[in-house]
Design an enzyme around this catalytic site. Structure first.
Site, mmCIF file in Angstrom:
data_model
loop_
_atom_site.group_PDB
_atom_site.id
_atom_site.type_symbol
_atom_site.label_atom_id
_atom_site.label_comp_id
_atom_site.label_asym_id
_atom_site.label_seq_id
_atom_site.Cartn_x
_atom_site.Cartn_y
_atom_site.Cartn_z
ATOM 1 N N TYR A 69 2.618 -1.330 13.500
ATOM 2 C CA TYR A 69 2.468 -2.243 12.367
ATOM 3 C C TYR A 69 2.734 -3.665 12.870
ATOM 4 C CZ TYR A 69 2.667 1.568 8.876
ATOM 5 O OH TYR A 69 2.414 2.677 8.117
ATOM 6 N N PHE A 215 -0.510 5.160 0.033
ATOM 7 C CA PHE A 215 -1.614 4.625 -0.773
ATOM 8 C C PHE A 215 -1.530 5.103 -2.226
ATOM 9 C CE2 PHE A 215 -4.284 4.635 3.358
ATOM 10 C CZ PHE A 215 -3.711 3.434 3.743
ATOM 11 N N GLY A 219 -4.890 3.406 -4.003
ATOM 12 C CA GLY A 219 -6.033 4.239 -4.361
ATOM 13 C C GLY A 219 -7.160 4.082 -3.364
#
Length: 299
Positions: A69, A215, A219
């Site tokens: 990340y 998520f 979505g």
């Protein structure tokens, strides 16, 4: 509800291995300053650091991160280190290994089993820790987890890792991993419009293992960070409770079982408060009936 009364503890707790965490946590991906690690609109470092500080103030004691990340702006791990170290005693930091990116941010071949120690040690260095609380093996399409999970089990025996988990896994992967070492969590995609993860949700419940969907808010937006077109049903339930659609999505997610942990990500302190407040939102049976129907009609 004002920000002064918001607490991650309202979501309840779960044992992640031997560590009790509030079920409403924080995903660190968006702290890198862009939606997809190295693209998108830059964000302010000070604001990202404020998200971390405010999260801890609100009772968030479970942060999900990874050495991969990072963006041209910053590394999520190093931001966590510089902002929160020395770490609160109750803070659990979960990392993941398997995927790999080069210095330019391009994805490279996933780590071989013999390369996982290097990835673990890189997380240790960036976070300034002498051990990692939880390490998830992120599966990258391999049919078997044996060699990779076995390598992580050796690092657990060596004391570099306390607990192990899986990400992007199927039930057969979990069954195989459990023959090698204990598994404390499974992190898979799951949400209102991503019902395919339900099998693993139930498998984890049966085994007393934390299920950590990602998520849950985004979505179909996934890494882009937003639902492309929010469902009318979600908006209607949100209006009923004076809540945001994101809060409804998180409340639905947490309502799938006491073993479910939510890790919504954000780089915005206001959105953080909104997300954490979802832990106190209690949906009715009618709300759940309406929302469950979305999953049955999802493509």
């Amino acid at each position: 509800m004002t920000s002064d009364t918001v607490s991650a503890a309202d979501a309840g707790t779960w044992l992640l291995g031997d560590r009790e965490v509030n079920r409403l946590g924080l995903g660190a991906m968006r702290l890198t300053g862009s939606a997809a690690f190295h693209d998108g609109t830059p964000s302010d470092r000070a604001r990202a650091a404020e998200v971390l500080r405010r999260a801890v103030e609100l009772g968030v004691n479970h942060i999900d991160t990874a050495a991969f990340y990072f963006s041209r702006l910053r590394s999520a791990n190093e931001l966590i280190n510089s902002t929160l170290a020395p770490y609160p005693d109750d803070l659990v930091i979960t990392t993941k290994v398997g995927p790999a990116r080069d210095a330019c941010g391009e994805w490279t071949a996933p780590a071989r089993p013999d390369q996982l120690r290097g990835q673990v040690e890189e997380n240790l260095r960036q976070l300034g820790r002498d051990h990692l609380d939880v390490v998830n093996l992120r599966l990258m399409g391999q049919p078997s987890v044996g060699e990779h999970f076995g390598a992580l089990a050796e690092l657990r025996e060596a004391g570099l890792v306390r607990h192990l988990g899986l990400s992007n896994a199927r039930p057969e992967h979990l069954a195989e991993a459990l023959t090698i070492a204990p598994v404390v969590c499974v992190q898979n995609r799951y949400g209102l419009d991503a019902p395919d993860g339900a099998r693993m949700l139930h498998e984890c419940a049966a085994r007393g293992i934390a299920f950590v969907p990602f998520f849950a808010i985004a979505g179909d937006g996934r890494e882009a960070g937003a639902v492309r077109a929010e469902h009318d049903e979600v908006r209607a339930v949100a209006r009923t409770h004076g809540a945001s659609p994101a809060q409804v999505r998180l409340a639905w997610t947490l309502g799938q079982g006491a073993h479910v942990l939510a890790i919504p990500g954000t780089g915005n302190p206001d959105h953080l408060v909104d997300n954490v407040a979802a832990g106190a939102l209690r949906l009715t049976e009618e709300d759940r009936r309406i929302l469950d129907a979305i999953g049955r009609t999802a493509p």
